[in-house]
Design a protein around this motif. Structure first.
Motif, PDB file in Angstrom:
ATOM      1  N   PHE A  19      12.013  -0.107 -12.034  1.00  0.00           N
ATOM      2  CA  PHE A  19      11.418  -1.251 -12.438  1.00  0.00           C
ATOM      3  C   PHE A  19      10.355  -0.974 -13.636  1.00  0.00           C
TER       4      PHE A  19
ATOM      5  N   CYS B  29       1.136  -5.452  -2.611  1.00  0.00           N
ATOM      6  CA  CYS B  29       1.071  -4.139  -2.453  1.00  0.00           C
ATOM      7  C   CYS B  29      -0.066  -3.778  -1.285  1.00  0.00           C
TER       8      CYS B  29
ATOM      9  N   GLN C 195       3.090  -4.119   1.811  1.00  0.00           N
ATOM     10  CA  GLN C 195       3.459  -2.841   1.839  1.00  0.00           C
ATOM     11  C   GLN C 195       2.202  -1.835   2.480  1.00  0.00           C
TER      12      GLN C 195
ATOM     13  N   THR D   6      -0.006   0.039   0.626  1.00  0.00           N
ATOM     14  CA  THR D   6      -0.415   1.206  -0.162  1.00  0.00           C
ATOM     15  C   THR D   6      -1.624   1.265  -1.106  1.00  0.00           C
TER      16      THR D   6
ATOM     17  N   LEU E  49      -2.153  -0.646  -6.563  1.00  0.00           N
ATOM     18  CA  LEU E  49      -2.526  -1.561  -7.542  1.00  0.00           C
ATOM     19  C   LEU E  49      -3.667  -2.174  -7.421  1.00  0.00           C
TER      20      LEU E  49
ATOM     21  N   PHE F 243      -2.205   0.610 -12.196  1.00  0.00           N
ATOM     22  CA  PHE F 243      -1.608   1.603 -11.084  1.00  0.00           C
ATOM     23  C   PHE F 243      -2.684   2.471 -11.043  1.00  0.00           C
TER      24      PHE F 243
ATOM     25  N   CYS G 227       2.045   4.670  -6.003  1.00  0.00           N
ATOM     26  CA  CYS G 227       3.355   3.775  -5.824  1.00  0.00           C
ATOM     27  C   CYS G 227       4.267   4.532  -4.894  1.00  0.00           C
ATOM     28  N   VAL G 228       4.825   3.750  -3.942  1.00  0.00           N
ATOM     29  CA  VAL G 228       5.990   4.197  -3.439  1.00  0.00           C
ATOM     30  C   VAL G 228       7.262   3.389  -3.768  1.00  0.00           C
ATOM     31  N   SER G 229       7.171   2.593  -4.738  1.00  0.00           N
ATOM     32  CA  SER G 229       8.361   1.830  -5.175  1.00  0.00           C
ATOM     33  C   SER G 229       9.039   1.031  -4.306  1.00  0.00           C
ATOM     34  N   CYS G 230       8.321   0.529  -3.269  1.00  0.00           N
ATOM     35  CA  CYS G 230       8.942  -0.697  -2.385  1.00  0.00           C
ATOM     36  C   CYS G 230       9.532  -1.782  -2.884  1.00  0.00           C
ATOM     37  N   GLY G 231       9.016  -2.249  -4.117  1.00  0.00           N
ATOM     38  CA  GLY G 231       9.638  -3.386  -4.926  1.00  0.00           C
ATOM     39  C   GLY G 231       8.861  -4.668  -4.431  1.00  0.00           C
ATOM     40  N   ALA G 232       7.951  -4.511  -3.342  1.00  0.00           N
ATOM     41  CA  ALA G 232       7.283  -5.529  -3.178  1.00  0.00           C
ATOM     42  C   ALA G 232       6.257  -6.432  -4.267  1.00  0.00           C
ATOM     43  N   CYS G 233       5.795  -5.759  -4.909  1.00  0.00           N
ATOM     44  CA  CYS G 233       5.298  -6.390  -6.225  1.00  0.00           C
ATOM     45  C   CYS G 233       6.201  -7.020  -7.144  1.00  0.00           C
TER      46      CYS G 233
HETATM   47  S1  SF4 Z   1       6.608  -0.934  -5.645  1.00  0.00           S
HETATM   48 FE1  SF4 Z   1       4.560  -2.248  -6.063  1.00  0.00          FE
HETATM   49  S2  SF4 Z   1       4.103  -3.053  -4.135  1.00  0.00           S
HETATM   50 FE2  SF4 Z   1       5.406  -1.250  -3.697  1.00  0.00          FE
HETATM   51  S3  SF4 Z   1       3.888   0.654  -3.657  1.00  0.00           S
HETATM   52 FE3  SF4 Z   1       4.591   0.246  -5.812  1.00  0.00          FE
HETATM   53  S4  SF4 Z   1       2.979  -0.906  -6.638  1.00  0.00           S
HETATM   54 FE4  SF4 Z   1       2.746  -1.084  -4.409  1.00  0.00          FE
END
Ligand code: SF4
Ligand code: SF4
Ligand code: SF4
Ligand code: FES
Lengths: 958, 78
Positions: free
Chosen positions: A173, A190, A194, A196, A199, A212, A224-230
């Motif tokens: 993303f 986030c 999530q 984490t 943000l 970030f 960021c663990v790239s979960c995509g919730a944001c």
């Molecule tokens: S993808 Fe977005 S919500 Fe998920 S860990 Fe990264 S910054 Fe946080």
């Protein structure tokens, strides 16, 4: 099946949980909602959408955009409806001249600092800012902003210091600050969803920006663990999937289930034509409740990776190059070879391995192939190497081979024990749900040799971390029980009612022996006795106590004993049979639970019924029209032993790479090399295929119908979103093979296989595809007694009748450190990669983990002259390999740790063939090793790569 | 484990089960061990175990020997 993209309705704020109802009037309509509901949500439930920007129902309201203003009779001003709770008798107006004017003013301000390039914007058609401009009737913007965030240069041509260029560092993303309206939905997602806290909003007023972490951090280098919730929460194009930027918006979607881990998240596969545009977590998915992790959300690119093999291939010997052939030719060749083996060596000389990655229906057919066509019970599954002790231990004590709770249960737990599991990496969506509960005050005890992320992360700190020496689980669990029994912390009423009191007496006497006390085992386990006692008291007295465990429990020579010990703990404290408690195995692969349920083990038919039972055999004999062998078959390690010995010659292996995933690689290789017909059915030429004679191309979860069963026993539908690129779904391939051997099967859709499962297996009696369409998902047992399934097990009594306490004597593993191998190696996994990595290595997830590394304590590194990032040689008595080291105090001195996601590392060259006493589940978690500096890959690694390259040759088409 | 002799692995496995069952009362241990082997060991494995038992059971823990009478001897035909 396919619905058009109607975005799941957004109610603006989360649902309130109160049982107390409140009635109010909104725009003249009476609405009744639970106490604590926001006016915005109440309006939405009455079908009235109040304009909004900063509110969304996945996170708590924040009240910053001021677009959702309403008027309340008798109250002053125009409160924000997202932050104002309902009250009895309120009369609310959501639309009048004053509100319209106020809202337009708000929108004008937003739009004056927003580029007007809607037509070419990636969020065109899927942007809430656009929608709201429409909703409030914005027709012109009366002023031009002097200062903006979106112009690279200001009006006089100078560099605009407020302009931040797009951050494309994350592979999936992008973050484009010029489109940001600073609504903070991403920040809250986030944190709240999530957990984490990657943000933040930096600065104030006009200067406030999403960031970030530190200034220098990009999306990729941040936490960021790239979960995509944001990304899901962002109302604009600021945080946007790259696939949308590249392809455009989807046109329709199909609900399906993630094929990675045992959480079993529900997703919407959003499509345009037969192109997958994106995967978004499905809000009504009961396992994930709208959340996801990087694997399910983004790492699906392997399905279209160039390495995928799409035509069947055969070869006479494993030293030949592969020859591509038609399906007919492949089946004729295979059937011929298998029949030849059976004629010559007897029906017990062949067998199958079912996959925990494939569907229930596919696993069922593979075990049926060996039982009804090969006529033996030689079936096993990759669950052998992970959770077979769970089946044994929970079956013996409680009466079912499965976890007792649903994931929702975690919301009501007060004390959580995590043993040998690393949920933030292995079961990320469950971890997010757990962390949410921990932030609200639940207590945490972690039993793990390594300081995993859950021990300490933002806003979370375990009360007790019992950092035990690998291999001493039983000693710790028994010491916990010792404390509970000798300090009188057990729940006598529960035990008397639900278990056998006399048996408990025997057990209590056993655990009370002084050698089982925390003080006595302290030297062995390396955990201070006081910590063990404190943890035991917390679990026994802290309210609802739940235990979650993983492979760090099962993959030991005493794996089954530890599982029994865990069940004992739950029973003696009365922590079973209601929400918030229970014993919960966290399953590794997506369908470990399902493949076990489907009779993949050599001693039991579907539904965990032993093959020795005539009544059970009768059921299947009648439907299958064959005689079923009444003796248990071979388990994977036994198959390999028998192969080396010369009595096992042919194997059909579906969706499993035993050469990479099973311990003692050299022994596995020897076993495979001794066979006359190895059939590998998979997406890629995996490591096992180096020893195969037949390669049957597999299909991905996107290309077939079926069901997966997750770690909470939930049966979820997998739905076909595109045609199989290889031509056939995996269940069809198994049927082709069966029929080539004369079976005469006639399934035309997986629903018919499920009907056969329901007909033969009592716990599935009520399951069929029509009901899954209606209910979405269901947890077994699902039958006449519980037509809606069973979220909680053992509520009124244990499945086996009385709960059974069994003594758990600690027996030290024979894998011991000594002068040659002074360190203990333990293994695990990380978030971005999955199992042996065959899929995730073929996606952009490699940016987070491109090789396996060895974690070593500074003290041990120092002694050996090992530097951060340098190559080291890792040797055990089984073999040696080389990889890079990282120096960390996450592990104790004397312990080293690595993952096993990359075939080049060959971590299983190191692991030994010790295994669980009851189930032969390999002892991955303890290997005595030595570590020394080295220059690069070991001889075995190089020799192996050369052999692999040779055996992967495909002959050019003539 | 050591790989001395063709039966070493099997002896090791039987002894591992014995160690778990030894913490039960003796009769339950015998029952537990024999039914475990009957339920989970494929006939080939039991046949090999019997080769050891018939040769005197060297290397096996006493509980395995005590339970031997209850371990099902596989039929000759495969
Ligand atoms: S993808 Fe977005 S919500 Fe998920 S860990 Fe990264 S910054 Fe946080
Ligand atoms: S990135 Fe998106 S969600 Fe986050 S503050 Fe900006 S507009 Fe809102
Ligand atoms: S890998 Fe597991 S947690 Fe991640 S999306 Fe898939 S099922 Fe959910
Ligand atoms: S939606 Fe209520 S203040 Fe933004």
């Amino acid at each position: 099946m396919k619905d058009f993209i109607i975005p799941d309705r957004d109610f603006g704020t989360p649902a309130a949980k109160s049982k107390q109802l409140v009635t109010l009037t909104i725009d003249g309509f009476d609405v009744t909602v639970p106490e604590g509901t926001s006016i915005m949500r109440a309006a939405a439930e009455a079908g009235i959408s109040v304009p909004k920007l900063c509110a969304t129902d996945s996170v708590d309201a924040f009240g910053s955009c001021r677009l959702c203003l309403v008027e309340i009779e008798g109250r002053n001003g125009t409160p924000a409806s997202c932050t104002t709770p309902v009250a009895p008798g309120l009369k609310v107006h959501t639309q009048n001249a004053k509100l319209k004017q106020l809202r337009r003013g708000v929108m004008e301000l937003y739009i004056s600092d927003h580029p007007l390039d809607c037509l070419t914007c990636s969020a065109n058609g899927d942007c809430e800012l656009q929608d709201m401009a429409g909703a409030v009737g914005l027709r012109d913007v009366r002023y031009e902003a002097v200062q903006t965030h979106f112009k690279a240069k200001d009006n006089s041509g100078h560099i605009n210091p407020s302009y931040i260029p797009r951050d494309d560092s994350n592979p999936y993303f992008s973050y484009d600050p010029q489109k940001c309206i600073v609504c903070s939905r991403c920040v809250r997602a986030c944190e709240e969803v999530q957990g984490t806290f990657a943000l933040t909003i930096e600065g104030r007023g006009f200067d406030s920006r999403v960031s970030f972490g530190a200034k220098t951090d990009t999306a990729l280098t941040s936490d960021c663990v790239s979960c995509g919730a944001c990304v899901a929460a962002c109302p604009t194009a600021t945080l946007q999937e790259k696939s949308i930027i590249e392809i455009g918006t989807p046109s329709h979607s199909v609900i399906t289930t993630c094929a990675y881990c045992g959480v079993g998240c529900s997703f919407k596969a959003e499509m345009r034509g037969d192109e997958l545009v994106r995967m978004t977590p499905y809000k009504h998915g009961k396992a994930n409740r709208g959340h996801s992790c990087v694997k399910g959300r983004f790492a699906y690119g392997y399905a279209s990776h160039k390495d995928r093999i799409l035509s069947p291939m055969i070869r006479d010997s494993i030293n030949d190059a592969w020859k591509e052939v038609s399906w007919d030719e492949a089946m004729a060749f295979t059937a011929n070879r298998m029949k030849g083996i059976i004629d010559k060596h007897g029906r017990h000389s062949v067998g199958v391995i079912t996959s925990s990655r494939c569907t229930n229906e596919e696993a069922y057919l593979v075990q049926k192939l060996t039982r009804a066509v090969f006529m033996n019970n030689n079936t096993d599954t990759c669950a052998r190497v992970c959770h077979s002790p769970t089946g044994y231990g929970l079956g013996q004590t409680l009466g079912t081979s499965a976890g007792t709770q649903d994931f929702d249960s975690v919301e009501q737990t007060d004390v959580v024990i995590i043993i040998g599991a690393n949920p933030t990496d292995g079961h990320p969506v469950f971890a997010s749900r757990l962390k949410k509960r921990l932030r609200k005050g639940a207590k945490l005890i972690v039993v793990d040799p390594r300081r995993t992320d859950i021990v300490e992360s933002p806003h979370i700190k375990a009360q007790h971390h019992l950092a035990l020496t690998p291999g001493t689980n039983v000693a710790i669990v028994t010491a916990l029980a010792h404390t509970i029994v000798t300090e009188g912390l057990f729940d006598e009423a529960f035990i008397r009612e639900r278990c056998d009191w006399d048996e408990f007496q025997d057990y209590a006497e056993f655990v009370s022996q002084p050698q089982n006390s925390p003080e006595a085992v302290q030297l062995l386990t390396g955990v201070a006795a006081e910590e063990v006692r404190a943890a035991a008291r917390l679990y026994a007295l802290g309210g609802n106590g739940s235990i979650y465990y993983g492979l760090g429990v099962t993959e030991h020579s005493q794996g089954s004993t530890t599982v029994i010990g865990i069940a004992n703990l739950a029973m003696m404290t009365g922590n079973i049979g209601r929400p918030g408690v229970g014993v919960n195995p966290l399953r590794g692969q997506n369908n470990v639970q399902g493949s076990c349920d489907m009779g993949s083990f050599p001693h039991e038919l579907p539904g965990y019924r032993h093959v020795k039972g005539q009544a059970v055999r009768d059921i299947f004999e009648k439907i299958w029209g064959v005689k079923i062998d009444d003796e248990p078959g071979l388990r994977i390690p036994n198959m390999l032993d028998a192969a080396v010995e010369g009595t096992f010659k042919g194997l059909y292996c579906q969706g499993e790479d035993i050469l990479q995933s099973d311990p003692d690689t050299k022994h596995v290789a020897a076993g495979l090399a001794a066979m006359d017909c190895v059939i590998v059915h998979d997406l890629f030429l995996n490591e096992t295929a180096n020893y195969a004679h037949v390669f049957l191309p597999g299909s991905t979860f996107l290309e077939k119908d079926g069901t997966f069963t997750n770690a909470e026993r939930r049966i979820n539908r997998v739905r076909k979103v595109m045609a199989p690129r290889n031509g056939y779904a995996d269940w069809e391939v198994t049927q082709l093979l069966a029929n080539a051997m004369g079976a005469g099967w006639t399934y035309t859709h997986p629903s018919q296989i499920m009907d056969e499962i329901a007909m033969t297996t009592p716990s599935f009696a009520g399951v069929n595809y029509e009901m899954l369409e209606v209910k979405g998902s269901v947890q077994w047992p699902c039958n006449e007694a519980s037509p809606d399934g069973t979220p909680l097990m053992h509520v009124d009594g244990f499945v086996r009748g009385k709960g059974k306490f069994i003594n758990t004597e600690y027996v030290a593993t024979d894998e011991k450190t000594g002068p040659r191998f002074p360190l203990l190696l333990t293994t695990g996994r990380i978030l971005s990669q999955y199992n042996v990595g065959a899929q995730t290595r073929r996606t952009s997830n490699v940016v987070w983990h491109d090789q396996d590394v060895l974690e070593i304590h500074p003290h041990d590194a120092d002694n050996r002259g090992i530097k951060e990032g340098s190559w080291v040689r890792l040797a055990s008595r089984a073999g040696e390999t080389s990889l890079r080291a990282t120096i960390t105090d996450r592990v104790n001195p004397g312990v080293v740790y690595t993952t096993f996601h990359h075939p080049d590392t060959q971590a299983n060259v190191i692991t030994t063939d010790f295994s669980d006493w009851a189930t032969n589940c390999p002892e991955y978690k303890v290997t005595a090793v030595q570590v020394a500096p080295s220059n690069g890959p070991s001889e075995w690694q190089e020799g192996y790569s050369a052999h692999a390259a040779l055996s992967r040759r495909i002959a050019a088409a003539e | 484990m050591s790989h001395d002799g063709p039966h070493a692995k099997l002896i090791y496995m039987a002894n591992q089960i014995a160690k778990f069952m030894e913490s039960k009362p003796h009769d339950q241990g015998i029952e537990g061990l024999s039914s475990h082997i009957n339920d989970f060991w494929e006939p080939r494995m039991r046949r090999q175990l019997y080769e050891v038992l018939d040769a005197g059971g060297a290397g096996l823990r006493p509980l395995v020997l005590d339970a031997a009478a209850l371990i099902r001897r596989p039929s000759i035909a495969a």
